[in-house]
Design an enzyme around this catalytic site. Structure first.
Site, PDB file in Angstrom:
ATOM      1  N   GLU A 164       6.576   3.099  -6.850  1.00  0.00           N
ATOM      2  CA  GLU A 164       6.876   3.921  -5.673  1.00  0.00           C
ATOM      3  C   GLU A 164       8.333   3.832  -5.215  1.00  0.00           C
ATOM      4  OE1 GLU A 164       3.962   2.841  -2.712  1.00  0.00           O
ATOM      5  OE2 GLU A 164       2.297   3.235  -4.061  1.00  0.00           O
ATOM      6  N   ASN A 206       5.354   3.669 -11.846  1.00  0.00           N
ATOM      7  CA  ASN A 206       4.105   4.112 -11.217  1.00  0.00           C
ATOM      8  C   ASN A 206       4.417   4.708  -9.845  1.00  0.00           C
ATOM      9  OD1 ASN A 206       1.121   4.021 -11.279  1.00  0.00           O
ATOM     10  ND2 ASN A 206       1.299   2.573  -9.578  1.00  0.00           N
ATOM     11  N   HIS A 243      -4.064   9.669  -5.924  1.00  0.00           N
ATOM     12  CA  HIS A 243      -4.866   9.563  -4.700  1.00  0.00           C
ATOM     13  C   HIS A 243      -4.965  10.980  -4.140  1.00  0.00           C
ATOM     14  CE1 HIS A 243      -4.758   5.214  -4.743  1.00  0.00           C
ATOM     15  NE2 HIS A 243      -3.436   5.236  -4.857  1.00  0.00           N
ATOM     16  N   GLU A 271      -4.573   5.139 -10.301  1.00  0.00           N
ATOM     17  CA  GLU A 271      -5.227   4.709  -9.049  1.00  0.00           C
ATOM     18  C   GLU A 271      -6.113   5.830  -8.506  1.00  0.00           C
ATOM     19  OE1 GLU A 271      -2.356   3.193  -6.221  1.00  0.00           O
ATOM     20  OE2 GLU A 271      -1.213   2.150  -7.786  1.00  0.00           O
ATOM     21  N   ASP A 273      -8.579   8.187  -6.853  1.00  0.00           N
ATOM     22  CA  ASP A 273      -9.661   8.339  -5.881  1.00  0.00           C
ATOM     23  C   ASP A 273      -9.494   9.714  -5.250  1.00  0.00           C
ATOM     24  OD1 ASP A 273      -7.473   7.732  -4.184  1.00  0.00           O
ATOM     25  OD2 ASP A 273      -8.236   5.765  -3.649  1.00  0.00           O
TER      26      ASP A 273
HETATM   27  O1  9MR Z   1      -5.720  -0.889  -2.425  1.00  0.00           O
HETATM   28  C1  9MR Z   1      -4.665  -1.675  -1.945  1.00  0.00           C
HETATM   29  C2  9MR Z   1      -5.022  -2.225  -0.578  1.00  0.00           C
HETATM   30  O2  9MR Z   1      -6.059  -3.182  -0.689  1.00  0.00           O
HETATM   31  C3  9MR Z   1      -3.818  -2.855   0.052  1.00  0.00           C
HETATM   32  O3  9MR Z   1      -4.132  -3.220   1.376  1.00  0.00           O
HETATM   33  C4  9MR Z   1      -2.660  -1.877   0.016  1.00  0.00           C
HETATM   34  C5  9MR Z   1      -1.455  -2.502   0.618  1.00  0.00           C
HETATM   35  O4  9MR Z   1      -0.362  -1.683   0.555  1.00  0.00           O
HETATM   36  O5  9MR Z   1      -2.387  -1.508  -1.314  1.00  0.00           O
HETATM   37  C6  9MR Z   1      -3.445  -0.806  -1.856  1.00  0.00           C
HETATM   38  O6  9MR Z   1      -3.117  -0.367  -3.156  1.00  0.00           O
HETATM   39  C7  9MR Z   1      -2.014   0.509  -3.229  1.00  0.00           C
HETATM   40  C8  9MR Z   1      -1.352   0.262  -4.580  1.00  0.00           C
HETATM   41  O7  9MR Z   1      -1.028  -1.079  -4.710  1.00  0.00           O
HETATM   42  C9  9MR Z   1      -0.141   1.147  -4.763  1.00  0.00           C
HETATM   43  N1  9MR Z   1      -0.441   2.508  -4.544  1.00  0.00           N
HETATM   44  C10 9MR Z   1      -1.152   2.836  -3.330  1.00  0.00           C
HETATM   45  C11 9MR Z   1      -2.409   1.991  -3.220  1.00  0.00           C
HETATM   46  C12 9MR Z   1      -3.211   2.395  -2.004  1.00  0.00           C
HETATM   47  O8  9MR Z   1      -2.500   2.120  -0.840  1.00  0.00           O
END
Ligand code: 9MR
Length: 702
Positions: A164, A206, A243, A271, A273
């Protein structure tokens, strides 16, 4: 057999495969797991893809969760456990405990891992985000990458090296401590550091909101990847987080995936969903990936809705009780429909239809069995090949023998002749960094395990990438030939005395460069598994491209080994897994008949062999035992009286009736020396514990 430079593909091949049984164009074909049910992982495997999920270490003890995980998924991304705040909460103090829990779960359940993530502005401890000095931050960033990647070395399929880094709605990088203190070059530096830390891992960028081709952010990331590829900055893959809202993927998602793939990177959905999980939206996402050959896998961001970071959206494939939702069924059937089309090898362009080859009659001999105590049926020149095969396998007969300078994990790709009262075996040996070859000889299979393995890199063959040997005696020159692959050529060495491993000459190439027809068709494949066979007029050189083509070149017997030319596609399959590699061609003793066997990747990702016959080396080839359910040799027709130590019947060679360039085999009491491995083994491809075993035909009618 694959090379040193092919780690990524080979690692993938551990969990993937393609089924001849599934190869019905457009049909929905359900592929069972070992328990008999179709699952996300088994449905994705035939097209060479994985199906993964994010996993939270804290949920592994929940049996509903772990049951679904282990049944459905063959790739795992730790959801939070490999992030910087988890792994290096204070400077230089690393904690890999929770991540290691997931890694060991994956290892014991045959799942691969995506590493997520090394450099990200979020979930970053304040001791890092507060750094203002470039030299300090550079050293901190590189140390973090190197320490984490070294800790997990050999266990990670792909790393999200940078996550990101681009700003929403923009072609530019977002503001972050890395961007602000180190400038634009931090991404490149992170990738270079990552490559040095674990050269075998795939390195990914990513991001989210880069799925729609026309979005500025997509264009910004695309420009970066194009620039990296053009300048040789190491990058292997791009992860599209995906997402999505209820509508699912944007219309341009397929364009985006294929445009990135065309830059020479793999693409992955990392990722996934989708709000409310509409089945069609999931199906469209899966289709977008299936349509792009370099889209190598799909990961959903959690198992049950209750596990999701956006749980109120109910965006996942299982409800909070662990029941599959309609979206699950849609994904299963979309994966099943995308498994490609069936084909058998086509005839090559040559129209030659008969052979004048009259092989010398071979001396009959009784081969001892693996135990050395009883004799297998004596080869006879009067029999015929059967139309179905049954085999009984020995246990492991030959294991690698590492020494101080060869830290080998596997022994592979055997070639064998019986000459002067001894079996002479040549094989590839592999460690995590590459390949070389060994030679061993023994009088009886019961002695094979204790025979000294001589490393041929001590001979004039030398060090470097030399693999997949084939040995034969070239009678016209009274010389032994060892044919093998060297990456960019098919090579050979000669020796007057097969029992003298130091007598081999330095490698020489058969070709001046890769024949055009191969470079035109090889795609993302690799040039492997060279095989020479001669009749009374010509010698032929076969090779595979791991991309669905078997090639054949030829020269005259008198010119051999020079003059290899007229390279043609001898056989082809639209689905590379149906015609993968390790092709052998033999003359059937006493018949005007040749046998072709080619290694394929099965519906469970395991290797098996298909077979064809022809009355001429240059085809055309007619299917003999060519399906996964009735193969030449594979899980379907091999029994293991000494215990089922492998589910792969992979790259090997028939025990020949003679030892010369005609490669003559008896159609009776056939034996095949092959490579197999512990079915539970799971690591990078070159570190897999390949061992050699012997199949003996159990349905010989002669
Ligand atoms: O799913 C993850 C969640 O449990 C955490 O609290 C969050 C913190 O930023 O990160 C989520 O995963 C993220 C991933 O690492 C990067 N892309 C976005 C995902 C959803 O926020």
């Amino acid at each position: 057999m694959k090379g040193l430079h092919r780690l990524g593909r080979r690692r993938r091949a551990v969990v993937i495969g393609l089924s001849a049984a599934a190869a019905v164009a457009g049909a929905v074909t359900l592929l069972p797991n070992s328990a008999g049910a179709a699952t996300l992982g088994t449905q994705a495997a035939p097209s060479g893809r994985y199906f993964g999920t994010a996993v939270a270490a804290g949920r592994l003890g929940d049996s509903t969760y772990s049951t679904i995980l282990d049944r459905e998924f063959n790739m795992i991304t730790p959801e939070n456990e490999m992030k910087w705040d988890a792994t290096e909460p204070s400077r230089g103090s690393f904690n890999f405990g929770p991540a290691d829990q997931i890694v060991s779960h994956a290892a014991s359940h045959g799942q691969q891992l995506r590493g997520h993530t090394l450099v990200w502005h979020s979930q970053l401890p304040t001791w890092v985000s507060g750094i203002t000095d470039a030299a300090t931050l550079r050293s901190v960033m590189n140390n973090h990458i190197t320490t984490a990647m070294t800790h997990f070395k050999g266990k990670i399929h792909s790393w999200d090296v940078v996550n990101e880094a681009f700003a929403d709605g923009s072609t530019q990088h977002r503001s972050s401590v890395f961007q602000n203190v180190l400038g634009d070059g931090f991404i490149e530096e992170a990738f270079r550091t990552a490559r040095a830390a674990d050269p075998a891992a795939k390195l990914c960028y990513n991001d989210y909101n880069i799925e729609n081709w026309t979005d500025a952010k997509t264009q910004g990331v695309y420009a970066m990847v194009r620039d990296f590829k053009s300048r040789g900055v190491p990058i292997d893959c791009v992860g599209f987080q995906s997402h999505f809202g209820t509508g699912g993927p944007p219309a341009g998602f397929g364009t985006t995936l294929s445009n990135f793939a065309a830059l020479g990177v793999d693409v992955q959905i990392t990722e996934l969903d989708i709000a409310t999980a509409p089945p069609t939206a999931y199906a469209n996402t899966v289709k977008a990936c299936l349509n792009v050959s370099r889209c190598t896998g799909i990961t959903v961001w959690g198992i049950r809705d209750s596990d999701s970071w956006r749980s109120t959206d109910n965006p996942l494939l299982f409800d909070s009780g662990g029941n599959p939702k309609p979206a699950y069924d849609a994904v299963i059937s979309t994966l099943g429909a995308g498994t490609g089309s069936s084909a058998s090898p086509s005839a090559g362009p040559s129209t030659s239809s008969s052979s004048t080859d009259q092989p010398r009659t071979k001396t009959r001999r009784v081969r001892p069995t693996a135990s050395g105590t009883t004799a297998s049926p004596s080869p006879s020149a009067s029999g015929s090949l059967p139309s179905t095969f049954q085999w009984s396998s020995s246990g492991v007969l030959i294991a690698p023998k590492p020494d101080a300078s060869h830290n080998v994990a596997g022994i592979k790709d055997p070639s064998v002749v019986y000459y002067n009262g001894k079996y002479h075996v040549f094989a590839s040996v592999a460690d995590s960094s590459g390949y070389s070859m060994v030679y061993l000889s023994f009088t009886d299979w019961s002695q094979a395990g204790s025979a000294t393995q001589y490393y041929l890199d001590q001979s004039p063959i030398g060090r470097g990438y030399r693999a997949a040997p084939q040995v034969f005696y070239f009678a016209p020159q009274k010389l032994w030939y060892l044919v093998y692959q060297t990456g960019d050529n098919a090579s050979y060495s000669t020796n007057a005395d097969i029992s003298n491993p130091n007598g081999w000459s330095a490698p020489k190439g058969f070709y001046s460069s890769m024949p055009t027809i191969i470079s035109q068709n090889i795609g993302n494949g690799y040039w492997v598994d060279m095989w020479v066979i001669c009749d009374s007029a010509n010698c032929y050189l076969f090779s595979s491209d791991d991309n669905g083509q078997l090639y054949r070149s030829q020269t005259t017997l008198s010119q051999f080994p020079n003059g290899m030319t007229n390279t043609v596609i001898a056989a082809q399959d639209a689905n590379r897994n149906n015609l993968f590699e390790a092709a052998n061609v033999y003359k059937v003793q006493g018949k005007n008949q040749y046998l072709l066997i080619v290694e394929a990747i099965g519906s469970d990702g395991r290797r098996y062999f298909r077979s064809w016959t022809s009355n001429s080396i240059d085809g055309s080839w007619t299917a003999l035992a060519a399906s996964e359910s009735s193969p030449f040799a594979g899980a379907a027709n091999v029994t293991f009286p000494a215990g089922a130590w492998t589910r792969d019947i992979s790259h090997g060679e028939m025990i020949r009736a003679g030892y010369d360039q005609t490669l003559t085999i008896s159609p009776c009491g056939m034996q095949y020396l092959y490579q197999g491995r512990d079915p539970n083994s799971s690591t990078d491809y070159n570190s897999l514990p390949w061992r050699l075993g012997l199949l003996t035909q159990s349905n010989s009618a002669c």
